[in-house]
Design a protein around this motif. Structure first.
Motif, PDB file in Angstrom:
ATOM      1  N   LYS A   1      17.430  13.114  -6.909  1.00 14.34           N
ATOM      2  CA  LYS A   1      17.622  13.983  -8.073  1.00 14.34           C
ATOM      3  C   LYS A   1      16.452  14.963  -8.227  1.00 14.34           C
ATOM      4  O   LYS A   1      16.650  16.134  -8.543  1.00 14.34           O
ATOM      5  N   ALA A   2      15.241  14.478  -7.991  1.00 15.79           N
ATOM      6  CA  ALA A   2      14.053  15.319  -8.175  1.00 15.79           C
ATOM      7  C   ALA A   2      13.866  16.315  -7.032  1.00 15.79           C
ATOM      8  O   ALA A   2      13.316  17.395  -7.237  1.00 15.79           O
ATOM      9  N   PHE A   3      14.321  15.958  -5.836  1.00 18.82           N
ATOM     10  CA  PHE A   3      14.168  16.818  -4.665  1.00 18.82           C
ATOM     11  C   PHE A   3      15.526  17.022  -4.003  1.00 18.82           C
ATOM     12  O   PHE A   3      15.827  16.412  -2.973  1.00 18.82           O
ATOM     13  N   PRO A   4      16.369  17.860  -4.595  1.00 18.31           N
ATOM     14  CA  PRO A   4      17.721  18.051  -4.055  1.00 18.31           C
ATOM     15  C   PRO A   4      17.684  18.716  -2.668  1.00 18.31           C
ATOM     16  O   PRO A   4      16.771  19.487  -2.370  1.00 18.31           O
ATOM     17  N   PRO A   5      18.668  18.390  -1.829  1.00 18.89           N
ATOM     18  CA  PRO A   5      18.702  18.986  -0.488  1.00 18.89           C
ATOM     19  C   PRO A   5      19.095  20.460  -0.544  1.00 18.89           C
ATOM     20  O   PRO A   5      19.784  20.898  -1.465  1.00 18.89           O
ATOM     21  N   ARG A   6      18.634  21.215   0.447  1.00 15.90           N
ATOM     22  CA  ARG A   6      19.028  22.635   0.535  1.00 15.90           C
ATOM     23  C   ARG A   6      20.526  22.746   0.794  1.00 15.90           C
ATOM     24  O   ARG A   6      21.189  23.625   0.278  1.00 15.90           O
ATOM     25  N   GLN A   7      21.019  21.869   1.665  1.00 13.02           N
ATOM     26  CA  GLN A   7      22.434  21.878   2.025  1.00 13.02           C
ATOM     27  C   GLN A   7      22.957  20.451   1.875  1.00 13.02           C
ATOM     28  O   GLN A   7      22.471  19.545   2.551  1.00 13.02           O
ATOM     29  N   ILE A   8      23.930  20.262   1.030  1.00 15.63           N
ATOM     30  CA  ILE A   8      24.467  18.923   0.760  1.00 15.63           C
ATOM     31  C   ILE A   8      25.047  18.333   2.039  1.00 15.63           C
ATOM     32  O   ILE A   8      25.786  19.000   2.751  1.00 15.63           O
ATOM     33  N   GLY A   9      24.683  17.093   2.320  1.00 19.32           N
ATOM     34  CA  GLY A   9      25.206  16.399   3.488  1.00 19.32           C
ATOM     35  C   GLY A   9      24.463  16.676   4.771  1.00 19.32           C
ATOM     36  O   GLY A   9      24.825  16.146   5.812  1.00 19.32           O
ATOM     37  N   ASN A  10      23.411  17.496   4.725  1.00 18.59           N
ATOM     38  CA  ASN A  10      22.640  17.806   5.928  1.00 18.59           C
ATOM     39  C   ASN A  10      21.171  17.506   5.669  1.00 18.59           C
ATOM     40  O   ASN A  10      20.431  18.372   5.208  1.00 18.59           O
ATOM     41  N   PRO A  11      20.717  16.284   5.968  1.00 15.35           N
ATOM     42  CA  PRO A  11      19.326  15.934   5.701  1.00 15.35           C
ATOM     43  C   PRO A  11      18.336  16.764   6.527  1.00 15.35           C
ATOM     44  O   PRO A  11      17.190  16.930   6.133  1.00 15.35           O
ATOM     45  N   ALA A  12      18.784  17.308   7.636  1.00 14.46           N
ATOM     46  CA  ALA A  12      17.899  18.113   8.476  1.00 14.46           C
ATOM     47  C   ALA A  12      17.593  19.468   7.855  1.00 14.46           C
ATOM     48  O   ALA A  12      16.651  20.145   8.275  1.00 14.46           O
ATOM     49  N   ALA A  13      18.355  19.874   6.843  1.00 22.04           N
ATOM     50  CA  ALA A  13      18.143  21.173   6.209  1.00 22.04           C
ATOM     51  C   ALA A  13      16.896  21.185   5.337  1.00 22.04           C
ATOM     52  O   ALA A  13      16.404  22.237   4.978  1.00 22.04           O
ATOM     53  N   GLY A  14      16.406  20.013   4.980  1.00 25.33           N
ATOM     54  CA  GLY A  14      15.205  19.942   4.160  1.00 25.33           C
ATOM     55  C   GLY A  14      15.532  19.929   2.680  1.00 25.33           C
ATOM     56  O   GLY A  14      16.675  19.920   2.259  1.00 25.33           O
ATOM     57  N   SER A  15      14.461  19.933   1.893  1.00 24.49           N
ATOM     58  CA  SER A  15      14.600  19.849   0.443  1.00 24.49           C
ATOM     59  C   SER A  15      14.435  21.226  -0.179  1.00 24.49           C
ATOM     60  O   SER A  15      13.651  22.042   0.299  1.00 24.49           O
ATOM     61  N   ALA A  16      15.158  21.462  -1.257  1.00 24.82           N
ATOM     62  CA  ALA A  16      15.055  22.734  -1.966  1.00 24.82           C
ATOM     63  C   ALA A  16      13.739  22.828  -2.726  1.00 24.82           C
ATOM     64  O   ALA A  16      13.250  23.921  -2.983  1.00 24.82           O
ATOM     65  N   LYS A  17      13.163  21.672  -3.080  1.00 19.15           N
ATOM     66  CA  LYS A  17      11.888  21.647  -3.800  1.00 19.15           C
ATOM     67  C   LYS A  17      10.952  20.667  -3.116  1.00 19.15           C
ATOM     68  O   LYS A  17      11.378  19.600  -2.701  1.00 19.15           O
ATOM     69  N   GLY A  18       9.687  21.015  -3.038  1.00 22.20           N
ATOM     70  CA  GLY A  18       8.684  20.087  -2.546  1.00 22.20           C
ATOM     71  C   GLY A  18       8.694  19.889  -1.046  1.00 22.20           C
ATOM     72  O   GLY A  18       9.509  20.447  -0.321  1.00 22.20           O
ATOM     73  N   THR A  19       7.766  19.059  -0.602  1.00 20.37           N
ATOM     74  CA  THR A  19       7.621  18.753   0.823  1.00 20.37           C
ATOM     75  C   THR A  19       7.916  17.279   1.041  1.00 20.37           C
ATOM     76  O   THR A  19       8.128  16.524   0.088  1.00 20.37           O
ATOM     77  N   GLY A  20       7.902  16.873   2.286  1.00 17.11           N
ATOM     78  CA  GLY A  20       8.096  15.470   2.606  1.00 17.11           C
ATOM     79  C   GLY A  20       7.021  14.601   1.971  1.00 17.11           C
ATOM     80  O   GLY A  20       7.293  13.498   1.498  1.00 17.11           O
ATOM     81  N   LYS A  21       5.805  15.107   1.947  1.00 26.98           N
ATOM     82  CA  LYS A  21       4.705  14.364   1.335  1.00 26.98           C
ATOM     83  C   LYS A  21       4.962  14.176  -0.163  1.00 26.98           C
ATOM     84  O   LYS A  21       4.731  13.095  -0.704  1.00 26.98           O
ATOM     85  N   ASP A  22       5.459  15.232  -0.818  1.00 30.89           N
ATOM     86  CA  ASP A  22       5.776  15.142  -2.245  1.00 30.89           C
ATOM     87  C   ASP A  22       6.842  14.075  -2.500  1.00 30.89           C
ATOM     88  O   ASP A  22       6.749  13.310  -3.457  1.00 30.89           O
TER      89      ASP A  22
END
Length: 78
Positions: free
Chosen positions: A27-48
């Motif tokens: 919820k806090a870090f929604p994906p850029r593209q739903i259903g594609n974890p490789a697309a990354g997060s719309a907010k923050g980094t992996g460390k976040d």
């Protein structure tokens, strides 16, 4: 003789806490593209995301959804 010090208390998180924290992270870090974890997060980094998850686990699955850190230039309202 070599002695390795092991932590005296090791506790595993419960499945309920892990699920709650995973949902909070999603919820806090929604994906850029739903259903594609490789697309990354719309907010923050992996460390976040990892830090948020660890904070959630430390609080037993409860996170405060307060706004992110305020910038150094912002001043409190009087």
């Amino acid at each position: 003789m070599l002695t390795l010090g092991a932590p005296a208390t090791a506790s595993a998180i419960t499945a309920e806490v892990a699920r709650a924290c995973d949902a909070a992270v999603a919820k806090a870090f929604p994906p850029r593209q739903i259903g594609n974890p490789a697309a990354g997060s719309a907010k923050g980094t992996g460390k976040d995301r990892r830090e948020y998850f660890q904070k959630c686990v430390a609080n037993n699955g409860k996170v405060d959804d307060a706004p992110a850190e305020t910038s150094k230039d912002s001043k409190p309202a009087k």
